[in-house]
Design a protein around this motif. Structure first.
Motif, mmCIF file in Angstrom:
data_model
loop_
_atom_site.group_PDB
_atom_site.id
_atom_site.type_symbol
_atom_site.label_atom_id
_atom_site.label_comp_id
_atom_site.label_asym_id
_atom_site.label_seq_id
_atom_site.Cartn_x
_atom_site.Cartn_y
_atom_site.Cartn_z
ATOM 1 N N ALA A 172 42.958 42.859 39.430
ATOM 2 C CA ALA A 172 42.856 44.169 38.773
ATOM 3 C C ALA A 172 43.611 45.217 39.584
ATOM 4 O O ALA A 172 44.389 46.008 39.041
ATOM 5 N N ASP A 173 43.388 45.209 40.896
ATOM 6 C CA ASP A 173 44.081 46.171 41.761
ATOM 7 C C ASP A 173 45.596 45.980 41.673
ATOM 8 O O ASP A 173 46.357 46.944 41.600
ATOM 9 N N ILE A 175 47.370 44.702 39.281
ATOM 10 C CA ILE A 175 47.875 45.151 37.976
ATOM 11 C C ILE A 175 48.021 46.669 37.992
ATOM 12 O O ILE A 175 49.023 47.223 37.531
ATOM 13 N N GLU A 176 47.048 47.346 38.574
ATOM 14 C CA GLU A 176 47.143 48.800 38.657
ATOM 15 C C GLU A 176 48.276 49.236 39.596
ATOM 16 O O GLU A 176 48.812 50.333 39.446
ATOM 17 N N ASN A 181 51.343 41.381 34.875
ATOM 18 C CA ASN A 181 50.580 40.141 34.715
ATOM 19 C C ASN A 181 50.946 39.347 33.460
ATOM 20 O O ASN A 181 51.089 38.123 33.524
ATOM 21 N N ARG B 159 45.262 35.066 30.784
ATOM 22 C CA ARG B 159 46.670 34.685 30.849
ATOM 23 C C ARG B 159 47.513 35.620 30.008
ATOM 24 O O ARG B 159 48.658 35.886 30.331
ATOM 25 N N TYR B 160 46.969 36.089 28.902
ATOM 26 C CA TYR B 160 47.756 36.877 27.957
ATOM 27 C C TYR B 160 47.876 38.323 28.432
ATOM 28 O O TYR B 160 47.118 38.797 29.272
ATOM 29 N N ALA B 163 44.999 40.941 28.760
ATOM 30 C CA ALA B 163 44.093 41.019 29.911
ATOM 31 C C ALA B 163 44.606 42.128 30.825
ATOM 32 O O ALA B 163 45.577 41.945 31.559
ATOM 33 N N ASN B 164 43.975 43.282 30.764
ATOM 34 C CA ASN B 164 44.401 44.407 31.608
ATOM 35 C C ASN B 164 43.498 44.502 32.853
ATOM 36 O O ASN B 164 42.598 43.678 33.057
ATOM 37 N N ALA B 165 43.775 45.499 33.668
ATOM 38 C CA ALA B 165 43.004 45.640 34.908
ATOM 39 C C ALA B 165 41.510 45.751 34.613
ATOM 40 O O ALA B 165 40.680 45.160 35.313
ATOM 41 N N GLU B 166 41.169 46.465 33.547
ATOM 42 C CA GLU B 166 39.750 46.617 33.226
ATOM 43 C C GLU B 166 39.112 45.265 32.884
ATOM 44 O O GLU B 166 37.966 44.997 33.247
ATOM 45 N N TYR B 168 40.035 42.322 34.047
ATOM 46 C CA TYR B 168 39.856 41.576 35.302
ATOM 47 C C TYR B 168 38.662 42.118 36.085
ATOM 48 O O TYR B 168 37.889 41.370 36.675
ATOM 49 N N ARG B 169 38.543 43.451 36.094
ATOM 50 C CA ARG B 169 37.455 44.050 36.867
ATOM 51 C C ARG B 169 36.106 43.732 36.221
ATOM 52 O O ARG B 169 35.118 43.466 36.921
#
Lengths: 317, 317
Positions: A172-173, A175-176, A181, B159-160, B163-166, B168-169
């Protein structure tokens, strides 16, 4: 000697003309971690370069974008994700001179002068990310791409049990911090030449099951690769699939090398320890993913593994 | 009407005897999100149950462990991850009575009295996770397993590009709340009956490429399934693979249903919008993954899609 994060920081800051060693048959983790480390050292104004025994697969090219390809006499040598000097290939002669090794393989031979070993990390990239974070080292977009690549590839894109909460949070970090990704995973996981699907198809046509269906064996010859116009990347695809057959606790892939010899890759589910099993044949790796070289008679080597697995599972071979 | 998170909280707290609707051909996201919501409502002492048109695939059984299977006349109806009343199957007659819909499909028909729509979320499970978090609702281990399942399955295990940082978090948080990410992903992604590999192999034997190799078409007949003893789960496996062929921007999977008709699944890379393409045939979904029903002549339906894709890509069909 085990090096703490602050000690790693000291070594890196004091380093000069740094050669970063990665392992044979390079993957996203050793290359991504190596490239991220190289970018940090360059940002300090040092000379640094990442080397590998053999060509770097084209799909990893973006990790090295903008990095100078310099040839210099190294004063400091750092190995990343390299558990055993044997994996250095033609750089094995430098093994005695490795100042620092950053690794996450429990099987690390502790060959370096100092080793920062984090066996609970799903990727060496996670270990380096933690180092950067704790030392307050800024991570720019190219570094984030490199670290994300290592983290994603070594955890099967966060699919395997080695992806823990810290790994997800690091992703997550990153990506930010700019890691791309989606495109990275598309390149690493979602794109394969048609020839790889054909080799997979051929390999499954010859699938053998042992130990009550708990072990699958897939064998890929050089001829199969040639017939389909595939390269050795096909090995990895088939290896990942070998464990996915329902009921299989150990997927074994036998991969013929160009010299005719075989390498064996193991992918296991609980309770089988892939690293311990491969250790029987002089190999090693992780609990769920490991490898070894087969002897001259590859089927005899296979039988050594099968016999041990049958014993551990308490089933007939 | 768009419902804010606090409004969603009001509706849920005021709800009674809640029927939770999920979509046909259920996946991990609608079932995981539905089961997590059900667990929350039960924790408030309400009656609640999750229903679906058709049987729930065995592999999702763990989501419903310990949930009562009650039959009652619903007073409140909530739909999760259901973009269109048509997807309710035999529950479509209840579409007019849906009090609240929680969804992440940009194509949502806004059929419910109130809709909490988060089209940027990779999974409805992420939307519900955020709702729980912002409302201070405690998430126990079973809820964490359910939400993680939804999040992981709808993002292709992170994988896609959805999937954003949020996301993952949220996954990191859910793992810390007890979600068994490793075993869940093994079950969802890493375990397939041998018959599925065989169907994949058969489907690739009949692969067709169009539009300069930018479109792959894989067709699976009921006979192919029967021959290999596979069920319709094989569809999903092949669908995922259809886009993975190098150079392919749109993977098309034609899946024959038991009644002989075909469903068409699209998986795209930029710049192709799968949802818009499927819209041509009355279907919809997401930008990178969508579906529709083929007409009586499934090859004619395919040509409609191919013609539009060729035009958008500016290539010969």
């Amino acid at each position: 000697m085990n090096a703490s994060i602050s000690r790693v920081g000291e070594v890196l800051r004091a380093s000069e003309d740094v050669l970063i060693l990665t392992h044979k048959n390079p993957d996203g983790d050793c290359l991504g971690t190596g490239a991220a480390l190289c970018r940090y050292l360059l940002s300090l104004g040092k000379r640094a370069t990442v080397v590998n025994d053999g060509p770097i697969p084209e799909k990893f090219g973006y990790l090295f974008e903008g990095l100078p390809q310099e040839d210099f006499e190294p004063k400091t040598i750092v190995a990343v994700d390299v558990a055993d000097p044997k994996l250095l290939g033609r750089y094995e002669t430098l093994a005695d001179r490795v100042d620092l090794c950053i690794d996450h393989h429990v099987s690390n031979k502790l060959y370096a002068r100092e080793t920062h070993l984090c066996p609970d990390d799903g990727a060496a990239a996670l270990s380096l990310f933690r180092i950067f974070r704790e030392l307050g080292i800024p991570i720019d977009k190219p570094m984030a791409d490199c670290l994300y690549t290592g983290l994603s590839t070594d955890t099967g894109c966060f699919r395997y049990s080695n992806a823990n909460a810290e790994a997800y949070r690091a992703a997550a970090d990153l990506i930010e911090l700019g890691a791309d990704n989606g495109p990275i995973n598309t390149k690493m996981f979602e794109t394969k030449p048609l020839s790889q699907f054909q080799v997979l198809s051929d390999a499954f046509a010859g699938l053998r099951l042992y130990c009550d269906g708990k072990v699958s064996v897939l064998k890929i010859s050089q001829e199969m690769l040639r017939e389909r116009g595939a390269d050795t990347d096909a090995f990895e695809f088939v290896t990942a699939m070998s464990r996915q057959v329902e009921g299989v606790l150990c997927g074994i892939t036998m991969k013929q090398q160009e010299d005719g010899s075989y390498k064996i890759s193991l992918r296991t589910h609980e309770p089988l320890d892939a690293s311990a099993l491969c250790g029987l044949l002089g190999g090693g790796g992780h609990q769920r993913a490991a490898g070894c070289n087969a002897g001259e008679d590859e089927e005899a080597s296979l039988r050594v593994l099968l016999k041990q697995i049958a014993e551990e599972l308490g089933v007939e071979l």
